[in-house]
Design a protein around this motif. Structure first.
Motif, PDB file in Angstrom:
ATOM      1  N   VAL A 100       0.845  -1.199   0.000  1.00  0.00           N
ATOM      2  CA  VAL A 100       0.000   0.000   0.000  1.00  0.00           C
ATOM      3  C   VAL A 100       0.879   1.247   0.000  1.00  0.00           C
ATOM      4  O   VAL A 100       1.709   1.433   0.886  1.00  0.00           O
ATOM      5  CB  VAL A 100      -0.933   0.010   1.231  1.00  0.00           C
ATOM      6  N   GLU A 101       0.686   2.089  -1.009  1.00  0.00           N
ATOM      7  CA  GLU A 101       1.519   3.281  -1.145  1.00  0.00           C
ATOM      8  C   GLU A 101       1.291   4.267  -0.004  1.00  0.00           C
ATOM      9  O   GLU A 101       2.237   4.897   0.477  1.00  0.00           O
ATOM     10  CB  GLU A 101       1.229   3.966  -2.483  1.00  0.00           C
ATOM     11  N   ARG A 102       0.063   4.421   0.425  1.00  0.00           N
ATOM     12  CA  ARG A 102      -0.255   5.370   1.495  1.00  0.00           C
ATOM     13  C   ARG A 102      -1.081   4.661   2.577  1.00  0.00           C
ATOM     14  O   ARG A 102      -2.302   4.821   2.675  1.00  0.00           O
ATOM     15  CB  ARG A 102      -1.028   6.568   0.933  1.00  0.00           C
ATOM     16  N   PRO A 103      -0.410   3.848   3.410  1.00  0.00           N
ATOM     17  CA  PRO A 103      -1.134   3.089   4.440  1.00  0.00           C
ATOM     18  C   PRO A 103      -1.846   3.968   5.463  1.00  0.00           C
ATOM     19  O   PRO A 103      -2.780   3.518   6.120  1.00  0.00           O
ATOM     20  CB  PRO A 103      -0.025   2.260   5.100  1.00  0.00           C
ATOM     21  N   SER A 104      -1.428   5.235   5.582  1.00  0.00           N
ATOM     22  CA  SER A 104      -2.083   6.125   6.536  1.00  0.00           C
ATOM     23  C   SER A 104      -3.561   6.322   6.198  1.00  0.00           C
ATOM     24  O   SER A 104      -4.369   6.653   7.065  1.00  0.00           O
ATOM     25  CB  SER A 104      -1.371   7.481   6.576  1.00  0.00           C
ATOM     26  N   LEU A 105      -3.925   6.113   4.921  1.00  0.00           N
ATOM     27  CA  LEU A 105      -5.324   6.259   4.504  1.00  0.00           C
ATOM     28  C   LEU A 105      -6.215   5.167   5.089  1.00  0.00           C
ATOM     29  O   LEU A 105      -7.438   5.277   5.055  1.00  0.00           O
ATOM     30  CB  LEU A 105      -5.422   6.248   2.978  1.00  0.00           C
ATOM     31  N   LEU A 106      -5.596   4.111   5.598  1.00  0.00           N
ATOM     32  CA  LEU A 106      -6.363   2.999   6.167  1.00  0.00           C
ATOM     33  C   LEU A 106      -6.347   3.016   7.695  1.00  0.00           C
ATOM     34  O   LEU A 106      -6.834   2.083   8.332  1.00  0.00           O
ATOM     35  CB  LEU A 106      -5.810   1.661   5.651  1.00  0.00           C
ATOM     36  N   LEU A 167      -4.306  -5.783   8.139  1.00  0.00           N
ATOM     37  CA  LEU A 167      -5.596  -5.292   7.651  1.00  0.00           C
ATOM     38  C   LEU A 167      -6.698  -5.995   8.421  1.00  0.00           C
ATOM     39  O   LEU A 167      -6.830  -7.219   8.366  1.00  0.00           O
ATOM     40  CB  LEU A 167      -5.754  -5.574   6.150  1.00  0.00           C
ATOM     41  N   CYS A 168      -7.492  -5.220   9.142  1.00  0.00           N
ATOM     42  CA  CYS A 168      -8.602  -5.774   9.902  1.00  0.00           C
ATOM     43  C   CYS A 168      -9.912  -5.485   9.172  1.00  0.00           C
ATOM     44  O   CYS A 168     -10.072  -4.429   8.565  1.00  0.00           O
ATOM     45  CB  CYS A 168      -8.640  -5.166  11.303  1.00  0.00           C
ATOM     46  N   HIS A 169     -10.833  -6.411   9.261  1.00  0.00           N
ATOM     47  CA  HIS A 169     -12.118  -6.264   8.575  1.00  0.00           C
ATOM     48  C   HIS A 169     -12.973  -5.208   9.258  1.00  0.00           C
ATOM     49  O   HIS A 169     -13.616  -4.392   8.605  1.00  0.00           O
ATOM     50  CB  HIS A 169     -12.847  -7.602   8.559  1.00  0.00           C
ATOM     51  N   ARG A 170     -13.029  -5.229  10.580  1.00  0.00           N
ATOM     52  CA  ARG A 170     -13.705  -4.264  11.423  1.00  0.00           C
ATOM     53  C   ARG A 170     -15.243  -4.373  11.415  1.00  0.00           C
ATOM     54  O   ARG A 170     -15.915  -3.568  11.994  1.00  0.00           O
ATOM     55  CB  ARG A 170     -13.260  -2.828  11.109  1.00  0.00           C
ATOM     56  N   ASP A 171     -15.758  -5.418  10.773  1.00  0.00           N
ATOM     57  CA  ASP A 171     -17.192  -5.723  10.872  1.00  0.00           C
ATOM     58  C   ASP A 171     -17.405  -7.212  10.589  1.00  0.00           C
ATOM     59  O   ASP A 171     -18.118  -7.592   9.651  1.00  0.00           O
ATOM     60  CB  ASP A 171     -17.999  -4.881   9.887  1.00  0.00           C
ATOM     61  N   PRO A 172     -16.766  -8.079  11.402  1.00  0.00           N
ATOM     62  CA  PRO A 172     -16.841  -9.524  11.131  1.00  0.00           C
ATOM     63  C   PRO A 172     -18.151 -10.144  11.604  1.00  0.00           C
ATOM     64  O   PRO A 172     -18.187 -11.019  12.460  1.00  0.00           O
ATOM     65  CB  PRO A 172     -15.639 -10.071  11.913  1.00  0.00           C
ATOM     66  N   ALA A 173     -19.240  -9.667  11.038  1.00  0.00           N
ATOM     67  CA  ALA A 173     -20.577 -10.183  11.348  1.00  0.00           C
ATOM     68  C   ALA A 173     -20.862 -11.402  10.466  1.00  0.00           C
ATOM     69  O   ALA A 173     -20.207 -11.599   9.431  1.00  0.00           O
ATOM     70  CB  ALA A 173     -21.610  -9.084  11.098  1.00  0.00           C
ATOM     71  N   GLY A 193      -9.512  -1.490   7.830  1.00  0.00           N
ATOM     72  CA  GLY A 193      -8.420  -0.566   8.099  1.00  0.00           C
ATOM     73  C   GLY A 193      -7.354  -1.259   8.934  1.00  0.00           C
ATOM     74  O   GLY A 193      -7.497  -2.419   9.331  1.00  0.00           O
ATOM     75  N   THR A 194      -6.260  -0.572   9.201  1.00  0.00           N
ATOM     76  CA  THR A 194      -5.194  -1.134  10.021  1.00  0.00           C
ATOM     77  C   THR A 194      -5.534  -0.894  11.481  1.00  0.00           C
ATOM     78  O   THR A 194      -5.387   0.204  12.001  1.00  0.00           O
ATOM     79  CB  THR A 194      -3.829  -0.501   9.667  1.00  0.00           C
ATOM     80  N   ASP A 195      -5.995  -1.925  12.125  1.00  0.00           N
ATOM     81  CA  ASP A 195      -6.502  -1.849  13.487  1.00  0.00           C
ATOM     82  C   ASP A 195      -5.796  -2.912  14.331  1.00  0.00           C
ATOM     83  O   ASP A 195      -4.948  -3.657  13.829  1.00  0.00           O
ATOM     84  CB  ASP A 195      -8.016  -2.101  13.473  1.00  0.00           C
ATOM     85  N   VAL A 196      -6.150  -2.993  15.610  1.00  0.00           N
ATOM     86  CA  VAL A 196      -5.671  -4.080  16.458  1.00  0.00           C
ATOM     87  C   VAL A 196      -6.370  -5.358  16.024  1.00  0.00           C
ATOM     88  O   VAL A 196      -7.598  -5.424  16.015  1.00  0.00           O
ATOM     89  CB  VAL A 196      -5.990  -3.797  17.940  1.00  0.00           C
ATOM     90  N   ARG A 197      -5.623  -6.378  15.660  1.00  0.00           N
ATOM     91  CA  ARG A 197      -6.250  -7.558  15.073  1.00  0.00           C
ATOM     92  C   ARG A 197      -7.177  -8.276  16.053  1.00  0.00           C
ATOM     93  O   ARG A 197      -8.194  -8.855  15.656  1.00  0.00           O
ATOM     94  CB  ARG A 197      -5.197  -8.509  14.520  1.00  0.00           C
TER      95      ARG A 197
END
Length: 285
Positions: A100-106, A167-173, A193-197
């Motif tokens: 990812v060129e600009r990971p800050s966007l995630l 990369l975390c899904h952040r809505d694993p329903a 986004g890049t979150d705590v897994r």
């Protein structure tokens, strides 16, 4: 979101708005490409002839994704529940930092900010049903403590996972997993986004609790199956311990009440949620 049939098979067409979404969709598309290349079963963005993740039409942005065969996972079924945990672990095994060129966007807000926001919304809703405040107060205290603990500088899982590029899904329903008769695929990465897994894992546990109620061994089997594929470091385990003390099921009911205003449904749902959270807390103790 619209389902369409094409010469290349069934597809999902999604619409987005806002100039800022262009950069995010580019970054997300690069991240999903890395996940696909690592062999994880997901529904990626298809590329245009100009190699773009999206196309523009009538002032909106659009993406196209393959419609994966199968049905939504049932977290009531042991095999499907564990397959979803495995799929989540496989997603987290992939590092997207170099792709990812600009990971800050995630990047996403901190966990303490996220759960503080939900708590504040639930607290505001509780003021509209004062007769049920006694069902709220003990859980409010637990939620406040968990939010405070999540803000502790010693919990570095977020920064570590960001540096690694998780990369975390952040809505694993359940509706975001597709059961394919032996394994599970993941769809709908709009909130990724890049979150705590371990936050993804915690959210999946909450969905399992929501559809099953508390069952002995339910939480342990999900964590164990995830850990078998993607071992949890000590820091992530500490974050999971803190999150497990946050009464998400109760907060969720107040949060939803704040949007619907349906007091009649609230009492029954709140008592059920409170019972599940008490059982979870007893297990933690």
């Amino acid at each position: 979101m619209t389902g369409i049939h094409t010469s290349g098979g069934a597809m999902i067409l999604k619409r987005y708005q806002g100039e800022g979404m262009k950069r995010r969709l580019d970054a997300l598309g690069q991240a999903l490409d890395a996940v696909i290349c690592a062999g994880v079963e997901i529904a990626p963005f298809l590329k245009t002839r100009a190699n773009s993740t999206y196309f523009e039409h009538r002032g909106s942005l659009w993406t196209l994704q393959p419609w994966l065969r199968g049905r939504h996972v049932s977290l009531q079924g042991g095999k499907e529940r564990l397959a979803a945990a495995e799929a989540l672990a496989e997603l987290h095994r992939v590092s997207i930092t170099k792709q990812v060129e600009r990971p800050s966007l995630l990047r996403v807000p901190s966990l303490s900010d996220k759960y503080r926001h939900r708590l504040e919304r639930a607290r505001a809703a509780s003021l509209r049903a004062t007769s049920l405040r006694d069902l709220w107060r003990p859980f409010e205290e637990r939620a406040l403590q968990a939010v405070s603990d999540l803000a502790e500088p010693s919990l570095q899982a977020l920064e570590r996972d960001r540096r690694r590029g998780v990369l975390c899904h952040r809505d694993p329903a359940p509706h975001n997993f597709i059961w394919q008769g032996g394994s599970a695929a993941i769809i709908d990465f709009d909130l990724a986004g890049t979150d705590v897994r371990v936050h993804d894992l915690y959210q999946m546990i909450n969905h399992a609790l929501y559809v099953n109620g508390y069952e002995p061994g339910l939480i342990e089997e999900i964590v164990e199956r995830y850990d078998r594929r993607m071992p949890l470091c000590q820091d992530n385990r500490r974050v999971l311990d803190v999150l497990m003390n946050y009464p998400s099921l109760v907060v969720r009911e107040w949060y939803e009440f704040g949007k619907s205003g349906d007091k009649k449904a609230l009492f029954t749902r709140l008592r059920w949620a409170a019972a599940q959270e008490e059982r979870r807390l007893a297990k933690l103790r």
